[in-house]
Design a protein around this motif. Sequence first.
Motif, short mmCIF file in Angstrom:
data_model
loop_
_atom_site.label_atom_id
_atom_site.label_comp_id
_atom_site.label_asym_id
_atom_site.label_seq_id
_atom_site.Cartn_x
_atom_site.Cartn_y
_atom_site.Cartn_z
N LYS A 142 0.84 -1.19 0.00
CA LYS A 142 0.00 0.00 0.00
C LYS A 142 0.88 1.24 0.00
O LYS A 142 1.88 1.30 0.70
N ASN A 143 0.49 2.22 -0.80
CA ASN A 143 1.17 3.52 -0.79
C ASN A 143 0.67 4.32 0.41
O ASN A 143 -0.50 4.67 0.47
N ARG A 144 1.54 4.63 1.34
CA ARG A 144 1.16 5.42 2.51
C ARG A 144 1.52 6.88 2.24
O ARG A 144 2.36 7.49 2.91
N ILE A 145 0.87 7.43 1.23
CA ILE A 145 1.18 8.78 0.76
C ILE A 145 1.01 9.84 1.85
O ILE A 145 1.87 10.70 2.02
N PRO A 146 -0.09 9.83 2.62
CA PRO A 146 -0.25 10.87 3.65
C PRO A 146 0.90 10.89 4.66
O PRO A 146 1.39 11.95 5.03
N GLU A 147 1.35 9.68 5.08
CA GLU A 147 2.44 9.62 6.04
C GLU A 147 3.75 10.13 5.44
O GLU A 147 4.54 10.80 6.10
N VAL A 148 3.99 9.79 4.18
CA VAL A 148 5.22 10.22 3.51
C VAL A 148 5.24 11.74 3.33
O VAL A 148 6.26 12.40 3.51
N CYS A 149 4.09 12.30 3.00
CA CYS A 149 4.02 13.74 2.69
C CYS A 149 3.88 14.62 3.92
O CYS A 149 4.13 15.83 3.83
N ALA A 150 3.47 14.04 5.05
CA ALA A 150 3.19 14.85 6.24
C ALA A 150 4.33 15.79 6.64
O ALA A 150 4.10 16.98 6.88
N PRO A 151 5.59 15.35 6.70
CA PRO A 151 6.68 16.26 7.10
C PRO A 151 6.92 17.38 6.09
O PRO A 151 7.56 18.37 6.42
N LEU A 152 6.42 17.20 4.85
CA LEU A 152 6.66 18.18 3.79
C LEU A 152 5.40 18.97 3.44
O LEU A 152 5.39 19.72 2.46
N SER A 153 4.35 18.82 4.24
CA SER A 153 3.04 19.37 3.88
C SER A 153 3.08 20.88 3.64
O SER A 153 2.34 21.40 2.80
N ASP A 154 3.93 21.61 4.36
CA ASP A 154 4.00 23.06 4.20
C ASP A 154 4.65 23.46 2.87
O ASP A 154 4.60 24.63 2.48
#
Length: 234
Positions: free
Chosen positions: A56-68
């Motif tokens: 499964k692609n855990r995209i939200p978790e991967v992107c969370a630190p870079l969300s800004d």
Amino acid sequence: QTPALEFVKKKKIQRLTKRFLAAPLWMCTFSKLEDLNAFDFLHIAMYLGVPVFKFKNRIPEVCAPLSDHILTDELKSITENNGVQVNLESGKTLKCQNLVLATPYDVTKQHVNIVHDRIPCPAFLFHVKGKLKPEYADGDLELFSEKNSTIFLSQEHDGSSIFYSTVQNPNFKKYFLTHEVIETRHWDPAFYLGGHELIDPEYSEHITLAGDLNIVGLEDAYRSGIFAARRILA
């Protein structure tokens, strides 16, 4: 540069290919052997003897630190002149010295001038809930010949089935005693294969292309991303 059929004949593996490789190749590529080159043939065949895993692609978790630092928008056009200007559908304009264009081939070719002779590989995916006929229910995976419009059929852990076909309205009654289609996807295309030309990831001084443009799979997408990063750092 060698067509797959020519390679098969040269190596005298026609019987081996017909008996063991043709159906898995059809399953993995959605393409007839005559449309593949020798590299695609060997690339896909390499995986037939190793376990295949789902993930499964855990995209939200991967992107969370870079969300800004993430902007979601649609690409309108790209202009290159002593740097790159990216025009977005929202009306916003972004400027940079280095652009990594990591988009699907269809999107990439709309915005940069790339030449390619690979063929599109479309397919229809159906998620089916129902009871399979006994002859198709023995194993987890049922493979078919490229002469068949059905590409493959797999049984999921919850009892449902994944059904791939080259046609939009397959005859489900041929395979199922009872069936209900609960999800449909049209991959048009799912990817590109064949051909004999490579796309240079160093498109220009300021633009680098990334993704599986030359070799289908996560590996080439990963390598091209690392290449783009190193080019920028250099």
